[in-house]
Every structure is written in structure tokens, then in C-alpha cells.
Scaffold this motif. Structure first.
Motif, PDB file in Angstrom:
ATOM      1  N   ARG A 128       0.564  -1.464   0.260  1.00  0.00           N
ATOM      2  CA  ARG A 128       0.055   0.018   0.005  1.00  0.00           C
ATOM      3  C   ARG A 128       1.019   1.214  -0.093  1.00  0.00           C
ATOM      4  O   ARG A 128       0.623   2.193  -0.966  1.00  0.00           O
TER       5      ARG A 128
ATOM      6  N   ARG B  49     -14.847   1.552   0.037  1.00  0.00           N
ATOM      7  CA  ARG B  49     -15.143  -0.199   0.298  1.00  0.00           C
ATOM      8  C   ARG B  49     -16.700   0.338   0.149  1.00  0.00           C
ATOM      9  O   ARG B  49     -17.317   0.539   0.917  1.00  0.00           O
TER      10      ARG B  49
ATOM     11  N   ARG C  96     -11.480   5.236   2.274  1.00  0.00           N
ATOM     12  CA  ARG C  96     -11.083   4.672   3.927  1.00  0.00           C
ATOM     13  C   ARG C  96      -9.353   5.727   3.298  1.00  0.00           C
ATOM     14  O   ARG C  96      -9.284   4.943   2.690  1.00  0.00           O
TER      15      ARG C  96
ATOM     16  N   TYR D  73      -1.682   3.496  11.059  1.00  0.00           N
ATOM     17  CA  TYR D  73      -1.075   2.171  10.639  1.00  0.00           C
ATOM     18  C   TYR D  73       0.489   2.746  10.306  1.00  0.00           C
ATOM     19  O   TYR D  73       0.891   1.608  10.521  1.00  0.00           O
TER      20      TYR D  73
ATOM     21  N   ASP E 187     -10.581   1.484   9.000  1.00  0.00           N
ATOM     22  CA  ASP E 187     -10.989  -0.162   8.926  1.00  0.00           C
ATOM     23  C   ASP E 187     -11.748  -1.064   9.606  1.00  0.00           C
ATOM     24  O   ASP E 187     -12.200  -1.946   9.289  1.00  0.00           O
TER      25      ASP E 187
HETATM   26  C1  IPM Z   1      -8.107  -4.522   5.889  1.00  0.00           C
HETATM   27  C2  IPM Z   1      -7.358  -5.301   7.134  1.00  0.00           C
HETATM   28  C3  IPM Z   1      -6.138  -5.107   7.361  1.00  0.00           C
HETATM   29  C4  IPM Z   1      -5.879  -3.534   7.606  1.00  0.00           C
HETATM   30  C5  IPM Z   1      -5.295  -6.033   7.714  1.00  0.00           C
HETATM   31  C6  IPM Z   1      -4.850  -7.466   8.003  1.00  0.00           C
HETATM   32  C7  IPM Z   1      -3.651  -5.214   8.260  1.00  0.00           C
HETATM   33  O1  IPM Z   1      -7.987  -5.534   8.492  1.00  0.00           O
HETATM   34  O2  IPM Z   1      -7.964  -4.738   4.526  1.00  0.00           O
HETATM   35  O3  IPM Z   1      -8.878  -3.822   6.315  1.00  0.00           O
HETATM   36  O4  IPM Z   1      -6.150  -3.455   9.041  1.00  0.00           O
HETATM   37  O5  IPM Z   1      -5.478  -2.622   6.973  1.00  0.00           O
END
Ligand code: IPM
Ligand code: MG
Length: 361
Positions: free
Chosen positions: A100, A110, A139, A146, A251
Motif C-alpha cells: 500500500r 469499500r 478510507r 498504521y 478499517d
Molecule cells: C483490511 C485488513 C488490514 C488492515 C490488515 C490485514 C492489516 O484488516 O484491509 O482492512 O487493517 O488494513
């Protein structure tokens, strides 16, 4: 058109569902006269097993050189898989976060849609789900908690862990612009979700989103606190068009929204950079418990491939054909186990792929 597509089959059910999406894409290429070149790369556990790391430089280079990336899913059972004995930066998820960031995929789309044919799967009461809903969660994907600095220390026997939530205005602006652009093509409403009653990063988020909104007089902007949004999603999901939010909130809310549809096996996603390039993957995970049994639902991956045709290649007719094939197959009563209901015909992953491909053209 000649299209170079990199596939990341990944772990768990990933290889099975990507194979079916590819089958559908190959049929699209045949019917609409395109040439699609596919190249597989390893990521996640599959890459750890071969290279010892969840993502190699070579894999990133292959992805960068492609026109778009189609991914299955990565990761395994966190309690039993040996991948989770590795340090955090060597685990499967680090590969996903790494790609990413490396590809600058800051905008994660999404969709959470309640399909008419699957309305019964919705866990909400009929008076709440009403005539259904069609939400696009936008998102932010390469900032916030993160990617902020993190560390765990121990002082005088007391362990302390720190994660930092950082956003600068440019990161907020570029995702807001994408959010408003998409709202303009949909029903013209953006709900920006934050925690501005507590967090500085959220107060900046709100200000910048308001600045961006000035350029979109036709789009209605509202702000909502994230805890309230979590409630509103189960109280009145139809109020939402585009939900625009930061990485961590997105998320959590996107998982909630997908459960509210009752059919997570149907939900696609796209992660885009500031050009047309994107990585497309189902919203669900790698489901290691059902891997290799030919029972996974490939529809979310097939719909992710449709998003790829639409957003990366501007092939709207082709994307429509894929989405139409999904509707048609559902209408004819075919279901994988996860969305099975009485009176329908249960099929496996491969057969679902065959059925979908047969409806194109
Ligand atoms: C998502 C997943 C990922 C995230 C994980 C697997 C790191 O939960 O794509 O939503 O938290 O972004
Ligand atoms: Mg998630």
C-alpha cells in the motif's frame, strides 16, 4: 486494449478466488476484444514461505510496472500459523501495508451494498434495512496510526507501548478530493467521520475537509463522530452515501458496514493512488479454515475485478457486464455456501466462476 495485470493470489482462499476472477476477466477479454497479460507475484505468507519476507523488492517492482493489481487475500490463523511467530514486520500483514505504501495507494474504496437478491442475509430488522442501502466507504490508507511511529519500551519493569496518529493537511486533502469526486458521481453526499471532540488529527481533518467542500457546491457535507457513526450504521444505514474517514476508523467501520449487508463474500474494494493505478481485492480475509475446499465465494474478487475495469481502465461496459453477470447468476438462484438460502442451488467456488464467466457476452 492491452492490459498488464499483476495477480497476488496470496494465502488461504486467495489462490482459489483469484483463479475464478481471472477466468471471468479472460472471458471479458475474449468477448470485448482485449489482450490481458497476467503475471503472479508472491505476497504475505506465500512469500514468507519462499523468500522469508512477506514482500520482496522484485514483487513491488513487478506491481509498479503493471497497469493494475488484482489480489486475493493474505494471512493465516494468527494463533496456529508459524507466520505469527515472526517479528511483526515480517508477518503477512506487513506485506500488505508495505505494498500500500510502496504504491502510494492512499484511497481505499469499500462499497457496502445490500443486494436485492440477498436482502434476507441482512441481519437488521426489515423496518431498519428498508429498501436497502448502497454505501461507499472511503478510507485513507497510507497514513494515521498504521504508519505513525511505534515502539514498546520497558522502564523499571513497566512495559509501555506507543503508536502515533499523524496526518498532515496534504494527506487529508487528497483523500477528501477523491471522496467528493466520487460523491458527485453518486448521490452527492459526504459524511466525514472523525473524533474531533478529542483528537487534534480529527480537528485538522474536519477543517481540511471543509476547505475541500468549498469546491463542491453540489455535494452536501456532514460531519459525524466515529462512535455515533458506528451506531448509525446499524440504526439507519440508508442515510449514508459516501463515508469519508481516516485509516483506523475506516478499517473498523468498513468491517461493520460489510457485516450489516450480511454477505461479506460479495464485497469488493479498490485501493487507488493519484493516477489511475489501483490494487483491487475482496473486503474479506483469507479464511484459512475453508481454504482448498472449493467452497469459498469468489464473487467479491470478481466484483473487485469489475472495479479494476472501471477505475483503472475506464472500461465501463466491461465492468457493467461483470456486475450484470453477478446479478444474473444470483437471480437464477445459484449461491455459494456463505450466502446459501432455502430454495437456491448451492455451488462451489469453481462452478460459481464458470457460471459468472458463462454470462459474459
Ligand atoms: C483490511 C485488513 C488490514 C488492515 C490488515 C490485514 C492489516 O484488516 O484491509 O482492512 O487493517 O488494513
Ligand atoms: Mg480490516
Amino acid at each position: 486494449m492491452e492490459l498488464n495485470i499483476v495477480c497476488i493470489p496470496g494465502d488461504g482462499i486467495g489462490p482459489e478466488i483469484v483463479a475464478e476472477a481471472r477466468k471471468v476477466l479472460e472471458k471479458v477479454a475474449l468477448v470485448f476484444g482485449h489482450k490481458m497479460n497476467f503475471k503472479d507475484i508472491l505476497m504475505g505468507g506465500a512469500s514468507i514461505d519462499v523468500h522469508g519476507v512477506p514482500l520482496t523488492k522484485e514483487a513491488v517492482e513487478d506491481a509498479k510496472a503493471s497497469d493494475a493489481v488484482l489480489m486475493g487475500s493474505i494471512g493465516g490463523d494468527t494463533t496456529t500459523s508459524p507466520w505469527y511467530k515472526l517479528p511483526p514486520d515480517k508477518r503477512p500483514e506487513a506485506g500488505l501495508l508495505g505494498i500500500r505504501k510502496a504504491l502510494n495507494l492512499f484511497a481505499n474504496l469499500r462499497p457496502a451494498v445490500l443486494y436485492d437478491e440477498l436482502a434476507n442475509a441482512c441481519p437488521l430488522k426489515k423496518e431498519i434495512s428498508g429498501d436497502g442501502f448502497d454505501i461507499m466507504i472511503m478510507r485513507e490508507l497510507t497514513g494515521g496510526l498504521y504508519f505513525g511511529e511505534r515502539r514498546t519500551t520497558e522502564e523499571n519493569g513497566v512495559r509501555t507501548a506507543v503508536d502515533t496518529l499523524v496526518y498532515n493537511e496534504n494527506e487529508i486533502r487528497r483523500i477528501a478530493v477523491k471522496g467528493f469526486d466520487i460523491a458527485k458521481k453518486r448521490r452527492g453526499k459526504v459524511t466525514s467521520v472523525d473524533k474531533a471532540n478529542v483528537l487534534d488529527s480529527s480537528r485538522l481533518w474536519r477543517k481540511v475537509v471543509e476547505e475541500v467542500a468549498q469546491n463542491y457546491p453540489d455535494v452536501v457535507l456532514e460531519h459525524m463522530l466515529v462512535d455515533n457513526c458506528a451506531m448509525q450504521l446499524v440504526k439507519n444505514p440508508a442515510q449514508f452515501d459516501v463515508i469519508l474517514t481516516e485509516n483506523m476508523f475506516g478499517d473498523i467501520l468498513s468491517d461493520e458496514a460489510s457485516m450489516v449487508t450480511g454477505s461479506i463474500g460479495m464485497l469488493a474494494s479498490a485501493s487507488l493512488n493519484d493516477s489511475k493505478f489501483g490494487l483491487y481485492e475482496p473486503s474479506h480475509g483469507s479464511a484459512p479454515d475453508i481454504a482448498g475446499k472449493d467452497i469459498a465465494n469468489p464473487i467479491a474478487t470478481v466484483l473487485s475485478a469489475a472495479m479494476m475495469l472501471r477505475y483503472s481502465f475506464d472500461l465501463d461496459r466491461e465492468a457493467d457486464a461483470v456486475e450484470e453477470a453477478v446479478k444474473q447468476v444470483l437471480k437464477e438462484g445459484y449461491r455459494t455456501g456463505d450466502i446459501m438460502s432455502e430454495g437456491c442451488t448451492q455451488v462451489g467456488c469453481r462452478e460459481m466462476g464458470d457460471l459468472l464467466a458463462s454470462k459474459i457476452g
